[in-house]
Design a protein around this motif. Sequence first.
Motif, PDB file in Angstrom:
ATOM      1  N   LEU A 104       0.828  -1.210   0.000  1.00 22.44           N
ATOM      2  CA  LEU A 104       0.000   0.000   0.000  1.00 22.44           C
ATOM      3  C   LEU A 104       0.858   1.255   0.000  1.00 22.44           C
ATOM      4  O   LEU A 104       0.542   2.241  -0.687  1.00 22.44           O
ATOM      5  N   LEU A 105       1.942   1.233   0.763  1.00 28.42           N
ATOM      6  CA  LEU A 105       2.839   2.391   0.809  1.00 28.42           C
ATOM      7  C   LEU A 105       3.577   2.572  -0.509  1.00 28.42           C
ATOM      8  O   LEU A 105       3.648   3.678  -1.057  1.00 28.42           O
ATOM      9  N   CYS A 106       4.135   1.478  -1.033  1.00 31.26           N
ATOM     10  CA  CYS A 106       4.953   1.587  -2.245  1.00 31.26           C
ATOM     11  C   CYS A 106       4.113   1.934  -3.474  1.00 31.26           C
ATOM     12  O   CYS A 106       4.626   2.536  -4.430  1.00 31.26           O
ATOM     13  N   GLU A 107       2.826   1.580  -3.465  1.00 24.74           N
ATOM     14  CA  GLU A 107       1.988   1.835  -4.636  1.00 24.74           C
ATOM     15  C   GLU A 107       1.542   3.286  -4.732  1.00 24.74           C
ATOM     16  O   GLU A 107       1.245   3.783  -5.823  1.00 24.74           O
ATOM     17  N   GLU A 143       0.429 -11.501 -12.705  1.00 26.32           N
ATOM     18  CA  GLU A 143      -0.662 -10.770 -12.066  1.00 26.32           C
ATOM     19  C   GLU A 143      -0.121  -9.769 -11.046  1.00 26.32           C
ATOM     20  O   GLU A 143       0.888 -10.003 -10.387  1.00 26.32           O
ATOM     21  N   PHE A 144      -0.819  -8.653 -10.909  1.00 26.08           N
ATOM     22  CA  PHE A 144      -0.493  -7.659  -9.890  1.00 26.08           C
ATOM     23  C   PHE A 144      -0.733  -8.262  -8.506  1.00 26.08           C
ATOM     24  O   PHE A 144      -1.813  -8.734  -8.180  1.00 26.08           O
ATOM     25  N   LEU A 145       0.325  -8.242  -7.663  1.00 22.22           N
ATOM     26  CA  LEU A 145       0.274  -8.828  -6.315  1.00 22.22           C
ATOM     27  C   LEU A 145      -0.277 -10.253  -6.346  1.00 22.22           C
ATOM     28  O   LEU A 145      -1.192 -10.613  -5.612  1.00 22.22           O
ATOM     29  N   LEU A 171      -0.818  -3.025 -18.617  1.00 19.75           N
ATOM     30  CA  LEU A 171       0.034  -4.006 -17.951  1.00 19.75           C
ATOM     31  C   LEU A 171      -0.718  -5.321 -17.891  1.00 19.75           C
ATOM     32  O   LEU A 171      -1.824  -5.392 -17.368  1.00 19.75           O
ATOM     33  N   ALA A 172      -0.150  -6.364 -18.449  1.00 17.78           N
ATOM     34  CA  ALA A 172      -0.850  -7.648 -18.579  1.00 17.78           C
ATOM     35  C   ALA A 172      -1.227  -8.219 -17.222  1.00 17.78           C
ATOM     36  O   ALA A 172      -0.453  -8.161 -16.278  1.00 17.78           O
ATOM     37  N   GLU A 173      -2.421  -8.782 -17.154  1.00 12.93           N
ATOM     38  CA  GLU A 173      -2.884  -9.410 -15.926  1.00 12.93           C
ATOM     39  C   GLU A 173      -3.444 -10.790 -16.270  1.00 12.93           C
ATOM     40  O   GLU A 173      -4.596 -10.936 -16.670  1.00 12.93           O
ATOM     41  N   PRO A 174      -2.667 -11.834 -16.205  1.00 15.35           N
ATOM     42  CA  PRO A 174      -3.121 -13.157 -16.613  1.00 15.35           C
ATOM     43  C   PRO A 174      -3.995 -13.808 -15.538  1.00 15.35           C
ATOM     44  O   PRO A 174      -4.097 -13.313 -14.431  1.00 15.35           O
ATOM     45  N   ALA A 232      -6.990  -1.594  -8.020  1.00 15.54           N
ATOM     46  CA  ALA A 232      -5.623  -1.446  -8.513  1.00 15.54           C
ATOM     47  C   ALA A 232      -5.367  -2.366  -9.697  1.00 15.54           C
ATOM     48  O   ALA A 232      -4.749  -1.963 -10.705  1.00 15.54           O
ATOM     49  N   ARG A 233      -5.828  -3.610  -9.610  1.00 13.72           N
ATOM     50  CA  ARG A 233      -5.627  -4.539 -10.727  1.00 13.72           C
ATOM     51  C   ARG A 233      -6.325  -4.044 -11.983  1.00 13.72           C
ATOM     52  O   ARG A 233      -5.765  -4.121 -13.095  1.00 13.72           O
TER      53      ARG A 233
END
Length: 550
Positions: free
Chosen positions: A51-54, A130-132, A158-161, A149-150
């Motif tokens: 959460l902080l880094c995003e 996948e994101f996270l 940004l690809a999200e499989p 976010a995803r």
Amino acid sequence: MEIEVSSVVNLGLVSMTKLFRVRFFGTFTVSAPDGSDVTPKGNKVRGLLALLCEADDMRRGRRWLAATLWSDRSADQANGSLRQALTDVRNALGKNSDVMAADRVDVWLDKERIETDLTDASPFRTEGREFLEGLDIRDEAFNDWLRDARARYAAEGLAEPVRPTGSSRSISIRAALSESGSPAARIAGLVIADEVAQTLENSLSAVRLSGGRRCGAMDSADVEVRCDVAEDGERSVVFLRIESSKDGRILFSGHRSLRGTASEALSAETVTGLVHSASSRLIHSLPRALKLDRPEVAALGYSSLGLSRLSTFTAEGFSDAHDHFEKAFETDRNSVFLAWRAFVRMAQLVEGVDGDRLAWIDEIEEVTQQAVRDASGNGLTLALVSLTRIMLEDELEGPAQLAQQAIQMSGNSLFAQQTLALAHSATGDVNRAYALSRACQIADPADELGHLWSLYHALVCIAAGRLDEARLSAARSATLAPSFVAPRRQLVALCAHAGDLGAARSHLRELARLEADFTLDRYLNDDRYPNLTLRKAGLIKPLRDAPLED
């Protein structure tokens, strides 16, 4: 856990980045400037750092963080959990903990010292992940943020499989048909061999191949299981042998002699115990027989170490076991490793090990939910999750249903049977509970957790009013594992009830030695002390007038 080593090699020289690297796509990882992995443990602690880094400025309000990660708790509880999570982040960062700072209002990171893979220009972003990926946190507010976010990053290209649900690699096991004996004996042997293969399939990343002769390299298995059944009048002998298909090395051999025909051997408790013992031995012998560069084999090696350390039932053993099961899952995403990890946390809570109990409870909730989602027919996973929830005195109908599902998936699994026995006992069906638990004792399973089997049978016997049998089973558990506290808790009351006050006092002394904060007053009067089965059976109240103290 994947470690991002932030270095490039040029003409034999290695130059290190001065930045932290945070990877969001794929498994969430944090790499220190020297390339070491400093990803904190615990999903909520990782979620906090994510959460902080995003955030664009890598700054978030304390209230927002607490409300996003602990939305189901009061403000005071959520703030306390946030403080502990911040401490866990600092501990993970170690000498670089100054990259994070906080005041009474905000928490922030030094964004000039951190780079992430959230932009197309990132030199270390992994495409097609996948994101996270795999970050499962049981909190509606966090999951709302994660979904948003995803969707946002997917919209930015940004690809999200689709998230993979398990390992694509497996240890192959073949149950082979015996070449000797009557047709009935050969079929019985094949059924028993297949039970071993099925039990292994539940315990590790394995796949069963069809029986019969091997037909060439493409059809060969890693492990071959063969069972011969010989009939001699009114008795039968079951001989089970498991070998490595690669070099013929014997990984297990054992036999049982029993009354009855080959067909009757299929329902014999002693044969079920032989199957369990063989499968338990394979968990430890297979990593040495196969190549550890295969992820599914390396994960099994971690699991073997985890079970060995868990069996000590010490604070250090629990900590090591949890780490080993965590590494097993990171190496090969099998739901059973998650279930074992939750089981260890439950044991730490029940045994009163010092630690962040709220964080452990959170982890158990997150991990068991994910394990059940990913179980895909794995009876052992469901049995472990059910047992974990039962021992935490959680709502009992749900865990009992899980135990029943485990039996349906793995009818001959002793672990599933013992779990169902405890479920029946917890929900008041003590006669069915005793019948199942007694059958497990007759099976005489041989593994490193024998003291647990004996303890669970003692608990079932106490609930069923079979106190003499309970005392013998608890004593067996204490003998098998002298540092195991739980059976001695039962033995104090059971020995006193049997009139052996000397033995009761001896077990009290052992409890005082093994438990730093133990007192007789806690044992007799504190409802939070873990002797609920004894209290429900009415065995604690009479002790208040007994001369137990020396």
